[in-house]
Enzyme design. Structure first.
Site, PDB file in Angstrom:
ATOM      1  N   ARG A  15      41.172  61.619  13.247  1.00 50.10           N
ATOM      2  CA  ARG A  15      41.533  60.423  14.213  1.00 50.10           C
ATOM      3  C   ARG A  15      40.194  60.378  15.083  1.00 50.10           C
ATOM      4  NH1 ARG A  15      46.572  63.999  16.541  1.00 50.10           N
ATOM      5  NH2 ARG A  15      45.184  65.598  15.977  1.00 50.10           N
ATOM      6  N   LYS A  75      41.071  66.147  19.771  1.00 51.42           N
ATOM      7  CA  LYS A  75      41.359  67.724  19.505  1.00 51.42           C
ATOM      8  C   LYS A  75      40.354  68.303  20.579  1.00 51.42           C
ATOM      9  CE  LYS A  75      43.969  69.445  17.795  1.00 51.42           C
ATOM     10  NZ  LYS A  75      45.508  69.519  18.161  1.00 51.42           N
ATOM     11  N   TYR A  94      43.125  66.314  23.900  1.00 52.91           N
ATOM     12  CA  TYR A  94      44.090  67.473  24.043  1.00 52.91           C
ATOM     13  C   TYR A  94      43.480  68.906  24.121  1.00 52.91           C
ATOM     14  CZ  TYR A  94      47.817  64.656  22.162  1.00 52.91           C
ATOM     15  OH  TYR A  94      48.807  63.313  21.963  1.00 52.91           O
ATOM     16  N   HIS A  96      45.132  72.107  24.957  1.00 54.60           N
ATOM     17  CA  HIS A  96      46.017  73.197  24.659  1.00 54.60           C
ATOM     18  C   HIS A  96      45.414  74.517  24.814  1.00 54.60           C
ATOM     19  CE1 HIS A  96      48.790  70.337  22.229  1.00 54.60           C
ATOM     20  NE2 HIS A  96      47.725  69.861  21.636  1.00 54.60           N
ATOM     21  N   GLU A 118      48.092  66.671  26.977  1.00 55.79           N
ATOM     22  CA  GLU A 118      49.625  67.136  26.823  1.00 55.79           C
ATOM     23  C   GLU A 118      49.996  67.638  28.118  1.00 55.79           C
ATOM     24  OE1 GLU A 118      46.878  70.722  26.451  1.00 55.79           O
ATOM     25  OE2 GLU A 118      46.919  68.799  25.806  1.00 55.79           O
ATOM     26  N   SER A 134      53.742  64.017  18.863  1.00 56.81           N
ATOM     27  CA  SER A 134      55.007  64.748  18.594  1.00 56.81           C
ATOM     28  C   SER A 134      55.883  63.608  17.720  1.00 56.81           C
ATOM     29  CB  SER A 134      55.653  64.936  19.981  1.00 56.81           C
ATOM     30  OG  SER A 134      55.026  65.778  20.848  1.00 56.81           O
ATOM     31  N   VAL A 179      59.545  66.396  19.023  1.00 60.28           N
ATOM     32  CA  VAL A 179      59.543  66.559  17.730  1.00 60.28           C
ATOM     33  C   VAL A 179      60.774  66.813  17.067  1.00 60.28           C
ATOM     34  CG1 VAL A 179      58.827  68.683  16.537  1.00 60.28           C
ATOM     35  CG2 VAL A 179      57.298  67.938  18.192  1.00 60.28           C
ATOM     36  N   VAL A 239      59.608  73.699  19.644  1.00 58.26           N
ATOM     37  CA  VAL A 239      59.752  74.169  20.919  1.00 58.26           C
ATOM     38  C   VAL A 239      58.546  73.912  21.940  1.00 58.26           C
ATOM     39  CG1 VAL A 239      60.241  76.023  22.643  1.00 58.26           C
ATOM     40  CG2 VAL A 239      61.516  75.935  20.328  1.00 58.26           C
ATOM     41  N   LEU A 240      58.632  73.283  23.162  1.00 55.42           N
ATOM     42  CA  LEU A 240      57.393  73.232  24.033  1.00 55.42           C
ATOM     43  C   LEU A 240      57.983  73.540  25.495  1.00 55.42           C
ATOM     44  CD1 LEU A 240      54.956  71.629  24.778  1.00 55.42           C
ATOM     45  CD2 LEU A 240      56.260  69.648  25.169  1.00 55.42           C
ATOM     46  N   ASP A 270      50.144  74.677  18.040  1.00 59.86           N
ATOM     47  CA  ASP A 270      49.222  74.210  18.870  1.00 59.86           C
ATOM     48  C   ASP A 270      49.185  75.127  20.074  1.00 59.86           C
ATOM     49  OD1 ASP A 270      47.439  72.067  17.985  1.00 59.86           O
ATOM     50  OD2 ASP A 270      48.457  70.514  18.609  1.00 59.86           O
ATOM     51  N   VAL A 298      49.766  73.894  10.217  1.00 58.74           N
ATOM     52  CA  VAL A 298      48.323  73.062  10.562  1.00 58.74           C
ATOM     53  C   VAL A 298      48.682  72.642  11.954  1.00 58.74           C
ATOM     54  CG1 VAL A 298      47.124  71.080   9.864  1.00 58.74           C
ATOM     55  CG2 VAL A 298      48.237  72.544   8.160  1.00 58.74           C
TER      56      VAL A 298
END
Length: 370
Positions: A15, A75, A94, A96, A118, A134, A179, A239-240, A270, A298
């Site tokens: 991306r 990323k 992002y 994370h 995020e 997501s 998700v 789950v987030l 992530d 991944v």
């Protein structure tokens, strides 16, 4: 402000942070945009496309990072990019950070303003820059899971939707957010038997209405999760907890009781993953087995469909890029959502969930800017 768009270097990350359409809007607003050569190629955007939109094409990542006041990526930076960090740099991507203490330390040491897609919130309190990826990852998780249920990839040899006279696969989706909802949509559409697990009973009621009874809803507790996972052929983790490490909902013991050849796709990887046996993998080496259960973890799943993913992501991120381009500190002060996105500022963690996950001190960014 000079805005830099480097080529992504994470494994198979295809991306790009800004499209040619975004470059055109930025240059029309008086900004200068540096794009590393071939940065958009894997997303089907050529250097000529960027140049025609007004970008300056730069031959090396070093020159992009060194000459830009703000870097826009997709990323989180990897180790080879840490050397580009410097004081005063604004990094918008992002991040994370919760499971990445080394990256956090580097951002703090160099006093980088790290703004994470995020954790940005909109007026409704949702996560607008996490939502599009997501959606992609949730939909992809079922495609991937169906592929890994095939015998040649280590699965049980099941067709997800079955055929007349043969029952479909059981899919258990952990988490009823973006998700989980998108995963359930594709799984139901492919004819699977779907169970979705969530703590929030109101959300389960909404899902029951959305799917008109075509899936099963289950209140989350260790007993229910254990039973649902044991019966599942495909488990999808979605789950987030915004900014924080994901809780381990599926334990190692639960995995040990799963069917041999069952598949786990942990989309929460992530943020550390919601399955205890999950660890990050790459598109080059995407899967492994634990107790005969195939794990696909991944960390950048949407990179497999970069054209779709880049357009979906930049549709959401670009309005924030434009605000930050006119002055990051002013944007942080004026916009509550952008302020929520600031994870590091002037050598200090400014996101409580990140600090809590890493057991480090933090301060609200508003205090630091006062």
């Amino acid at each position: 402000m000079v805005i830099g768009v480097p080529k992504e270097v994470k494994d198979h990350e295809s991306r790009v942070g800004i499209t040619p359409a975004g470059v055109k809007a930025l240059t029309e607003a008086g900004q200068k945009v540096l794009v590393e050569t071939h940065a958009g190629e894997l997303s089907a955007f050529t250097d000529d496309d960027y140049q025609s939109a007004g970008a300056e094409i730069v031959g090396s990542a070093h020159n992009v990072w060194a000459n830009a006041g703000m870097i826009v990526k997709v990323k989180e930076p990897v180790e080879k990019e840490y050397g580009f960090f410097r004081g005063g740099l604004v990094l918008f991507t992002y991040l994370h950070l919760a499971p990445l203490p080394d990256l956090t330390e580097k951002l703090l040491a160099k006093k980088v303003t790290g703004i994470a897609y995020e954790t940005i919130r909109d007026r409704a309190g949702t996560l607008p820059l996490l939502t599009p990826m997501s959606e992609v990852a949730g939909r992809m998780s079922v495609q991937v899971g169906a592929a890994y249920l095939e015998k040649e990839r280590g699965g049980r040899g099941l067709l997800l939707g079955g055929v007349p006279g043969v029952p479909p696969a059981n899919v258990c989706v952990i988490g009823g957010g973006i998700v989980g909802t998108n995963a359930a949509k594709i799984a139901v559409g492919m004819g699977a038997k779907v169970t979705i697990v969530d703590l929030n009973l109101n959300r389960l009621r909404e899902l029951d209405d959305i799917f008109n009874g075509r899936l099963f809803t289950l209140a989350s507790n260790s007993y229910n999760v254990s039973h649902a996972v044991r019966e599942a052929d495909l488990v999808i983790g979605g789950v987030l907890i915004p900014g924080a490490a994901a809780p381990k909902i599926v334990t190692r013991e639960m995995v040990s009781r799963m069917k041999k050849g069952a598949v786990i796709v942990d989309v929460a990887i992530d943020q550390g993953g919601c399955v205890e046996t999950a660890h990050p993998t790459t598109h080059s080496d995407p899967s492994y087995e634990v107790n005969g259960v195939v794990h696909y973890c991944v960390t950048n799943m949407p990179a497999a469909v970069p054209h779709t993913s880049t357009l979906a992501l930049t549709n959401a991120t670009f309005p924030y890029v434009l605000k930050l381009a006119h002055g990051a500190k002013e944007a942080i002060l004026r916009d509550d959502g952008i302020r929520d996105g600031v994870n590091t500022f002037n050598g200090i963690i400014t996101c409580e969930p990140v600090a809590s996950s890493q057991k480090k001190p933090w301060k609200p960014v508003r205090e630091l800017l006062a």
